[in-house]
Design a protein around this motif. Structure first.
Motif, PDB file in Angstrom:
ATOM      1  N   ALA A 162       6.016 -10.525  -5.379  1.00 31.22           N
ATOM      2  CA  ALA A 162       6.899 -10.983  -6.456  1.00 31.22           C
ATOM      3  C   ALA A 162       6.276 -10.769  -7.830  1.00 31.22           C
ATOM      4  O   ALA A 162       6.981 -10.738  -8.841  1.00 31.22           O
ATOM      5  CB  ALA A 162       7.229 -12.470  -6.261  1.00 31.22           C
ATOM      6  N   VAL A 163       4.959 -10.612  -7.880  1.00 27.46           N
ATOM      7  CA  VAL A 163       4.263 -10.254  -9.125  1.00 27.46           C
ATOM      8  C   VAL A 163       4.114  -8.735  -9.238  1.00 27.46           C
ATOM      9  O   VAL A 163       4.320  -8.151 -10.305  1.00 27.46           O
ATOM     10  CB  VAL A 163       2.872 -10.932  -9.174  1.00 27.46           C
ATOM     11  N   TYR A 164       3.783  -8.101  -8.132  1.00 29.03           N
ATOM     12  CA  TYR A 164       3.487  -6.670  -8.077  1.00 29.03           C
ATOM     13  C   TYR A 164       4.663  -5.808  -8.540  1.00 29.03           C
ATOM     14  O   TYR A 164       4.530  -4.969  -9.453  1.00 29.03           O
ATOM     15  CB  TYR A 164       3.100  -6.358  -6.637  1.00 29.03           C
ATOM     16  N   LEU A 165       5.818  -6.002  -7.922  1.00 31.03           N
ATOM     17  CA  LEU A 165       6.945  -5.108  -8.183  1.00 31.03           C
ATOM     18  C   LEU A 165       7.488  -5.221  -9.611  1.00 31.03           C
ATOM     19  O   LEU A 165       7.716  -4.196 -10.264  1.00 31.03           O
ATOM     20  CB  LEU A 165       8.043  -5.338  -7.145  1.00 31.03           C
ATOM     21  N   ALA A 188      -0.393  -3.032 -11.717  1.00 31.67           N
ATOM     22  CA  ALA A 188       0.459  -3.810 -10.823  1.00 31.67           C
ATOM     23  C   ALA A 188      -0.258  -4.116  -9.514  1.00 31.67           C
ATOM     24  O   ALA A 188      -0.205  -5.248  -9.003  1.00 31.67           O
ATOM     25  CB  ALA A 188       1.755  -3.047 -10.561  1.00 31.67           C
ATOM     26  N   PHE A 189      -0.956  -3.127  -8.961  1.00 35.92           N
ATOM     27  CA  PHE A 189      -1.657  -3.332  -7.695  1.00 35.92           C
ATOM     28  C   PHE A 189      -2.806  -4.328  -7.855  1.00 35.92           C
ATOM     29  O   PHE A 189      -3.042  -5.177  -6.981  1.00 35.92           O
ATOM     30  CB  PHE A 189      -2.183  -1.995  -7.171  1.00 35.92           C
ATOM     31  N   THR A 190      -3.510  -4.255  -8.976  1.00 33.65           N
ATOM     32  CA  THR A 190      -4.606  -5.194  -9.235  1.00 33.65           C
ATOM     33  C   THR A 190      -4.087  -6.622  -9.351  1.00 33.65           C
ATOM     34  O   THR A 190      -4.689  -7.568  -8.810  1.00 33.65           O
ATOM     35  CB  THR A 190      -5.358  -4.789 -10.514  1.00 33.65           C
ATOM     36  N   LEU A 191      -2.957  -6.813 -10.025  1.00 32.18           N
ATOM     37  CA  LEU A 191      -2.369  -8.148 -10.143  1.00 32.18           C
ATOM     38  C   LEU A 191      -1.865  -8.658  -8.793  1.00 32.18           C
ATOM     39  O   LEU A 191      -1.900  -9.868  -8.526  1.00 32.18           O
ATOM     40  CB  LEU A 191      -1.236  -8.140 -11.163  1.00 32.18           C
ATOM     41  N   MET A 207       0.828  -1.206   0.000  1.00 31.40           N
ATOM     42  CA  MET A 207       0.000   0.000   0.000  1.00 31.40           C
ATOM     43  C   MET A 207       0.865   1.260   0.000  1.00 31.40           C
ATOM     44  O   MET A 207       0.588   2.226  -0.730  1.00 31.40           O
ATOM     45  CB  MET A 207      -0.920  -0.010   1.211  1.00 31.40           C
ATOM     46  N   ALA A 208       1.917   1.261   0.817  1.00 29.58           N
ATOM     47  CA  ALA A 208       2.776   2.440   0.896  1.00 29.58           C
ATOM     48  C   ALA A 208       3.549   2.646  -0.397  1.00 29.58           C
ATOM     49  O   ALA A 208       3.749   3.790  -0.840  1.00 29.58           O
ATOM     50  CB  ALA A 208       3.748   2.304   2.065  1.00 29.58           C
ATOM     51  N   PHE A 209       3.975   1.565  -1.017  1.00 27.16           N
ATOM     52  CA  PHE A 209       4.673   1.668  -2.299  1.00 27.16           C
ATOM     53  C   PHE A 209       3.748   2.287  -3.339  1.00 27.16           C
ATOM     54  O   PHE A 209       4.163   3.162  -4.124  1.00 27.16           O
ATOM     55  CB  PHE A 209       5.123   0.282  -2.757  1.00 27.16           C
ATOM     56  N   PHE A 210       2.495   1.869  -3.316  1.00 27.58           N
ATOM     57  CA  PHE A 210       1.501   2.444  -4.233  1.00 27.58           C
ATOM     58  C   PHE A 210       1.368   3.945  -3.999  1.00 27.58           C
ATOM     59  O   PHE A 210       1.378   4.748  -4.939  1.00 27.58           O
ATOM     60  CB  PHE A 210       0.156   1.749  -4.031  1.00 27.58           C
ATOM     61  N   THR A 211       1.260   4.345  -2.733  1.00 28.07           N
ATOM     62  CA  THR A 211       1.121   5.766  -2.408  1.00 28.07           C
ATOM     63  C   THR A 211       2.363   6.542  -2.810  1.00 28.07           C
ATOM     64  O   THR A 211       2.273   7.654  -3.371  1.00 28.07           O
ATOM     65  CB  THR A 211       0.851   5.931  -0.902  1.00 28.07           C
TER      66      THR A 211
END
Length: 435
Positions: free
Chosen positions: A384-387, A404-407, A244-248
């Protein structure tokens, strides 16, 4: 019927949490400068790390208490409360002592704008004082939920968030305060909730059999069950909060307008997740009791029923975002550029509930059985999928970030489904061939 009886107070109480976030966003979002909304977004994200990183005090307590109820071990129910509260107070005090460097590190990692970061620091330094109250409230909520006492959870959270909302409006709208006023409202509300929760605990203890055991509370080795469960929950929660923080943070690097638009849309996700968590929390308590009794028929019936409720709730959320998403965005901010930016990413909100619902539900099942390593693993497989997806899709800007967040959420659901069926085949059943 029993599931709904448990779920509806939890759903109502959970919805008050994102509703508070919606009010925070709406109150600050109507100030004349988006940097205030950006500051509250950064500060709230930081405290998701500092507080929800210790959300195991709620989750671990619920699962272990539910299993103790299934075993009819009433002294264990009492001692688990005492252990969880002691852990909460110690951790809360340490957060206050070491909070300043943690805030500095967190804001550096979030990498907000020069205009928003000083305001976010002011917000964080005020919120830090609520640490012991917040963590003790986690333990109290988990203890009551493990006893299938969902109405107490509703009363505590409604009080907390009602006080917070009223003070938000008074401090910001009435007194002209900004992000600091939002933080101060949260601190007062948290201690108000702790006082009320303490009263309810004392009343409940008067009706509970068994006794507190000094050795269980004062000897470190007696905490092994809590430590074993909570260590994996802690790591799992940190992984989720990192996502979540990475997304923000990636939204912040695209400017305050994108950051604010993403903050508005994340409120939709939080609203949906807290509604769906009502059924997940019901599953925690009921599955945990069935697990403690080794009643696999009740176990399976609980999972099936909560899955049905969860699916239809997620479907309703998808339809609401598809048909009324732009209207909901307009309720949260009067800034035209933020509205326009948020509207372009609304399609991601439409698909998210049906993707994420299974991870919310199965989190509840795994917490009830205290099979928390699998929850931890699902987060890190998801990362491992997101980043890599984010890295490869940077050319698509904020749409790439949302992809990326959805996956990430899709992967979490898929991994937990695989784990669930594996456990049902080999562990959570009396014999092969019976569901």
């Amino acid at each position: 019927m029993r599931i709904w009886t448990l779920a509806w107070p939890i759903i109502l109480s959970n919805i008050t949490v994102p509703l508070l976030g919606l009010v925070d966003t709406a109150v600050v979002g109507h100030l004349p400068d988006s940097r205030y909304l950006a500051a509250v977004t950064l500060g709230a994200t930081l405290f998701s790390f500092l507080y929800w990183g210790f959300g195991f005090l709620r989750m671990g307590t619920t699962g272990l208490v539910a299993q103790a109820i299934g075993r009819e071990a009433h002294s264990d129910v009492r001692n688990l409360l005492g252990q969880s509260l002691i852990m909460a107070v110690v951790i809360g005090a340490l957060l206050i002592i070491f909070g300043s460097p943690l805030i500095s590190l967190g804001l550096w990692l979030l990498d907000g704008s020069e205009a928003a970061t000083p305001l976010a620091r002011e917000y964080a330094e005020i919120r830090l004082w609520s640490a012991p109250a917040v963590l003790a409230n986690y333990a109290i909520l988990g203890w009551f939920l493990g006893q299938q006492n969902a109405r107490v959870t509703l009363m505590i959270l409604v009080l907390t968030n009602s006080v917070n909302i009223v003070l938000d409006l008074w401090f910001v709208v009435g007194l002209g305060m900004t992000s600091g006023g939002v933080a101060m409202a949260s601190v007062i509300a948290d201690y108000s909730a702790l006082a009320f929760g303490g009263y309810l605990v004392l009343r409940q203890l008067g009706h509970l059999e068994g006794c507190f055991q000094r050795q269980r509370l004062l000897v470190l080795s007696a905490y092994s069950a809590l430590f074993n469960v909570n260590a994996n929950l802690f790591v799992r929660t940190l992984g989720l909060l990192f996502a979540m923080a990475f997304f923000t943070a990636q939204g912040a690097r695209q400017g305050d307008t994108v950051l604010a638009a993403n903050a508005v849309l994340l409120q939709f996700i939080m609203l949906t997740s807290y509604a769906l968590d009502g059924f997940a929390h019901a599953a925690e308590s009921l599955v945990g009791r069935a697990f403690g009794r080794r009643d696999w028929r009740e176990f399976a019936a609980t999972v099936r029923a909560t899955a049905q409720f969860s699916f239809w709730t997620a479907t309703a959320a998808t339809l609401a975002f598809a048909l009324g998403g732009n209207y909901l965005v307009a309720l949260l901010t009067g800034l035209a550029e933020v509205r326009a930016t948020a509207a372009s990413y609304l399609p991601w909100m439409v698909v998210m509930p049906l993707i994420a619902v299974w991870s919310y539900l199965l989190d509840g099942v795994f917490i009830g059985t205290t099979a928390v390593r699998e929850m931890r693993n699902s987060i890190f497989i998801g990362l491992a999928v997101y980043l890599p997806t984010w890295w490869l899709s940077q050319g698509f800007g904020n749409h790439g970030l949302w992809l990326a967040f959805t996956l990430f959420m899709f992967t979490r659901s898929a991994v937990l489904i695989v784990y669930y069926y594996r456990y049902r085949q080999h562990h959570w059943r009396p014999q092969r061939g019976n569901l």
